[in-house]
Motif scaffolding. Structure first.
Motif, mmCIF file in Angstrom:
data_model
loop_
_atom_site.group_PDB
_atom_site.id
_atom_site.type_symbol
_atom_site.label_atom_id
_atom_site.label_comp_id
_atom_site.label_asym_id
_atom_site.label_seq_id
_atom_site.Cartn_x
_atom_site.Cartn_y
_atom_site.Cartn_z
ATOM 1 N N LEU A 1 -34.607 44.903 105.815
ATOM 2 C CA LEU A 1 -33.696 43.486 104.925
ATOM 3 C C LEU A 1 -33.970 44.134 104.089
ATOM 4 C CD1 LEU A 1 -33.908 40.551 107.077
ATOM 5 C CD2 LEU A 1 -32.318 41.699 107.318
ATOM 6 N N GLY A 2 -33.290 43.990 102.639
ATOM 7 C CA GLY A 2 -33.274 43.678 101.525
ATOM 8 C C GLY A 2 -33.457 42.485 100.881
ATOM 9 N N ASP A 3 -34.754 42.638 100.116
ATOM 10 C CA ASP A 3 -34.952 41.563 98.983
ATOM 11 C C ASP A 3 -34.120 40.365 98.472
ATOM 12 O OD1 ASP A 3 -37.735 42.585 100.264
ATOM 13 O OD2 ASP A 3 -38.283 42.741 97.905
ATOM 14 N N PRO B 1 -42.071 35.568 100.265
ATOM 15 C CA PRO B 1 -41.781 34.846 98.215
ATOM 16 C C PRO B 1 -41.690 35.918 97.713
ATOM 17 C CG PRO B 1 -43.900 36.361 99.187
ATOM 18 C CD PRO B 1 -43.590 35.861 100.603
ATOM 19 N N TYR B 2 -41.346 37.008 98.622
ATOM 20 C CA TYR B 2 -40.137 38.128 97.802
ATOM 21 C C TYR B 2 -38.589 38.577 97.359
ATOM 22 C CZ TYR B 2 -40.681 39.424 102.348
ATOM 23 O OH TYR B 2 -41.009 39.719 103.706
ATOM 24 N N VAL B 3 -38.461 37.194 98.383
ATOM 25 C CA VAL B 3 -36.548 36.932 98.492
ATOM 26 C C VAL B 3 -36.118 36.685 97.029
ATOM 27 C CG1 VAL B 3 -34.749 36.301 99.542
ATOM 28 C CG2 VAL B 3 -36.939 36.901 101.129
ATOM 29 N N ARG B 4 -35.634 36.787 96.778
ATOM 30 C CA ARG B 4 -34.289 36.375 95.513
ATOM 31 C C ARG B 4 -33.520 35.077 95.373
ATOM 32 N NH1 ARG B 4 -29.419 39.808 92.048
ATOM 33 N NH2 ARG B 4 -30.192 38.566 90.081
ATOM 34 N N ASP B 5 -34.652 34.331 94.490
ATOM 35 C CA ASP B 5 -33.884 33.035 94.367
ATOM 36 C C ASP B 5 -34.235 32.223 95.739
ATOM 37 O OD1 ASP B 5 -32.519 33.555 91.727
ATOM 38 O OD2 ASP B 5 -30.940 33.676 93.174
ATOM 39 N N GLY B 6 -35.507 32.380 96.451
ATOM 40 C CA GLY B 6 -35.685 32.255 98.112
ATOM 41 C C GLY B 6 -35.206 31.674 98.833
ATOM 42 N N GLU B 7 -33.554 32.714 98.575
ATOM 43 C CA GLU B 7 -32.755 32.525 99.634
ATOM 44 C C GLU B 7 -32.521 33.380 100.974
ATOM 45 O OE1 GLU B 7 -28.689 32.791 97.516
ATOM 46 O OE2 GLU B 7 -29.471 30.921 96.211
ATOM 47 N N ALA B 8 -34.107 32.757 101.921
ATOM 48 C CA ALA B 8 -33.531 33.948 102.386
ATOM 49 C C ALA B 8 -32.196 34.410 103.981
ATOM 50 C CB ALA B 8 -34.743 33.398 103.632
ATOM 51 N N GLY B 9 -31.486 33.657 103.977
ATOM 52 C CA GLY B 9 -30.442 33.295 104.562
ATOM 53 C C GLY B 9 -29.248 33.648 104.151
ATOM 54 N N VAL C 1 -38.648 58.851 94.194
ATOM 55 C CA VAL C 1 -37.321 57.854 95.005
ATOM 56 C C VAL C 1 -36.358 56.662 93.504
ATOM 57 C CG1 VAL C 1 -35.815 56.592 95.598
ATOM 58 C CG2 VAL C 1 -37.842 58.646 97.468
ATOM 59 N N LYS C 2 -34.989 57.166 92.894
ATOM 60 C CA LYS C 2 -35.233 55.900 92.526
ATOM 61 C C LYS C 2 -34.432 55.248 92.719
ATOM 62 C CE LYS C 2 -32.348 56.069 87.261
ATOM 63 N NZ LYS C 2 -32.343 56.417 86.300
ATOM 64 N N GLN C 3 -33.803 54.004 92.858
ATOM 65 C CA GLN C 3 -33.423 52.880 93.247
ATOM 66 C C GLN C 3 -32.315 52.511 92.051
ATOM 67 O OE1 GLN C 3 -32.981 51.333 95.519
ATOM 68 N NE2 GLN C 3 -32.753 49.509 95.572
ATOM 69 N N PHE C 4 -30.920 52.646 92.759
ATOM 70 C CA PHE C 4 -29.964 52.475 92.427
ATOM 71 C C PHE C 4 -28.915 51.418 92.658
ATOM 72 C CE2 PHE C 4 -30.529 57.372 92.787
ATOM 73 C CZ PHE C 4 -29.925 57.873 91.170
ATOM 74 N N GLY C 5 -29.391 50.416 93.435
ATOM 75 C CA GLY C 5 -29.303 49.960 94.277
ATOM 76 C C GLY C 5 -29.253 48.282 93.695
ATOM 77 N N GLU C 6 -28.723 47.102 93.797
ATOM 78 C CA GLU C 6 -29.745 45.732 93.570
ATOM 79 C C GLU C 6 -30.480 45.382 95.035
ATOM 80 O OE1 GLU C 6 -26.231 43.216 92.077
ATOM 81 O OE2 GLU C 6 -26.499 44.781 90.117
ATOM 82 N N ASN C 7 -30.130 45.637 95.900
ATOM 83 C CA ASN C 7 -30.571 44.878 97.288
ATOM 84 C C ASN C 7 -32.112 44.596 97.524
ATOM 85 O OD1 ASN C 7 -31.343 48.039 97.734
ATOM 86 N ND2 ASN C 7 -31.675 47.029 99.742
ATOM 87 N N PRO D 1 -36.439 46.491 90.489
ATOM 88 C CA PRO D 1 -35.230 46.441 89.136
ATOM 89 C C PRO D 1 -34.231 47.825 89.493
ATOM 90 C CG PRO D 1 -37.067 45.654 88.246
ATOM 91 C CD PRO D 1 -37.378 46.194 89.351
ATOM 92 N N VAL D 2 -33.058 47.434 89.069
ATOM 93 C CA VAL D 2 -31.984 48.564 89.003
ATOM 94 C C VAL D 2 -32.410 49.620 88.976
ATOM 95 C CG1 VAL D 2 -29.849 49.985 89.095
ATOM 96 C CG2 VAL D 2 -30.077 47.777 90.085
ATOM 97 N N GLY D 3 -32.803 51.121 89.017
ATOM 98 C CA GLY D 3 -33.009 52.149 87.855
ATOM 99 C C GLY D 3 -34.573 52.506 88.467
ATOM 100 N N SER D 4 -35.330 51.733 88.329
ATOM 101 C CA SER D 4 -36.712 51.409 88.736
ATOM 102 C C SER D 4 -37.287 53.314 89.828
ATOM 103 C CB SER D 4 -37.562 50.371 89.708
ATOM 104 O OG SER D 4 -37.441 49.973 88.121
ATOM 105 N N VAL D 5 -38.033 53.788 89.545
ATOM 106 C CA VAL D 5 -38.757 55.084 90.250
ATOM 107 C C VAL D 5 -39.333 54.058 91.271
ATOM 108 C CG1 VAL D 5 -39.339 57.761 89.935
ATOM 109 C CG2 VAL D 5 -37.610 56.781 88.441
ATOM 110 N N LEU D 6 -39.819 54.340 92.115
ATOM 111 C CA LEU D 6 -40.863 54.443 93.410
ATOM 112 C C LEU D 6 -41.713 55.759 93.796
ATOM 113 C CD1 LEU D 6 -38.559 51.963 94.021
ATOM 114 C CD2 LEU D 6 -39.563 51.336 96.570
ATOM 115 N N ALA D 7 -43.168 55.453 94.239
ATOM 116 C CA ALA D 7 -43.766 56.663 93.941
ATOM 117 C C ALA D 7 -44.143 56.493 95.705
ATOM 118 C CB ALA D 7 -44.944 56.710 93.378
ATOM 119 N N VAL D 8 -43.225 57.322 96.445
ATOM 120 C CA VAL D 8 -42.876 56.720 98.300
ATOM 121 C C VAL D 8 -44.196 57.727 98.854
ATOM 122 C CG1 VAL D 8 -40.833 55.378 97.968
ATOM 123 C CG2 VAL D 8 -41.232 58.586 98.470
#
Length: 228
Positions: A140-142, A114-122, A38-44, A50-57
């Motif tokens: 939720l998205g990271d 710890p995975y949340v971007r910039d540590g900004e949970a909200g 599955v390819k990740q197209f968004g920034e969520n 990262p955008v464009g990454s391919v996940l093996a689900v």
């Protein structure tokens, strides 16, 4: 009939080639049947994915757990999937966030993320307090500042989705099973056997060209000359 030179090398070359291909193709066929890309197209999901990454689900994923990164079908929200998100709460959990808080709370306790971007949970500033029904999940998205997730669909079962909406679980999120380790070792063995079979095959061809097979028995038409 005389045995051709290097015949054993040829047999071993073919046998090792077949074995090597089998050891590679078998595990690969199993993995293709079990996982889907599955390819990740968004920034969520930044910075985790990262955008464009391919996940093996993993399609036959079994139990969904807290913290799993999943692909899911957001049909209840009126969207076409799959979406990628992180499961932060499951049936029976109470997940909440109040504007100004540094973290979410899960069952009354601060949720370590710890995975949340910039540590900004909200980062979105959206407040919520949801008791997740059994058989459902809160996703939720990271990248909380740029993610269309459960927070923005509280009119639909408080933003929760059924566990049946999960179409796959990111394989990297789960610990490697003994079966996957064995499959990896078999593929590695197969890769090692291929150059060995190639070397034996080349040696067999060289021997065949240098030493043509001898034909036993008399050579018809030969003339015998007696030396006086």
């Amino acid at each position: 009939m005389a045995r051709r030179p290097g015949r054993r090398r040829g047999i071993w070359a073919i046998a090792l080639l077949v074995l090597g291909v089998t050891l590679i193709a078998g595990p690969m066929a199993y993995m293709f049947a079990r996982f889907t890309p599955v390819k990740q197209f968004g920034e969520n999901m930044l910075p985790t994915i990262p955008v464009g990454s391919v996940l093996a689900v993993e399609k036959d994923h079994g139990e969904v757990r807290h913290g799993d990164v999943v692909t899911y079908d957001p049909a209840e929200w009126g969207y076409d999937g799959p979406f990628v998100g992180r499961v932060v709460a499951l049936g029976g959990d109470h997940i909440a966030y109040a504007t100004g808080d540094r973290t979410l709370t899960l069952n009354g306790k601060p949720l370590d993320e710890p995975y949340v971007r910039d540590g900004e949970a909200g980062a979105s500033g959206v407040s919520f307090a949801v008791s997740v029904p059994q058989g459902r999940m809160f996703v939720l998205g990271d990248n909380r500042g740029n993610s269309q997730d459960s927070r923005f669909h509280q009119e639909h079962h408080q933003g929760t989705l059924p566990l049946a909406a999960v179409t796959g679980v990111d394989a990297e999120m789960h610990e490697e099973s003994p079966l996957m380790v064995v499959l990896g070792l078999l593929m590695s063995a197969g890769v090692c056997l291929l150059p060995l079979s190639l070397g034996l095959g080349i040696a067999w061809l060289v021997v065949r060209r240098r030493r043509p097979a001898e034909v036993p028995g008399p050579v018809w038409g030969a003339t015998r000359v007696d030396v006086p």
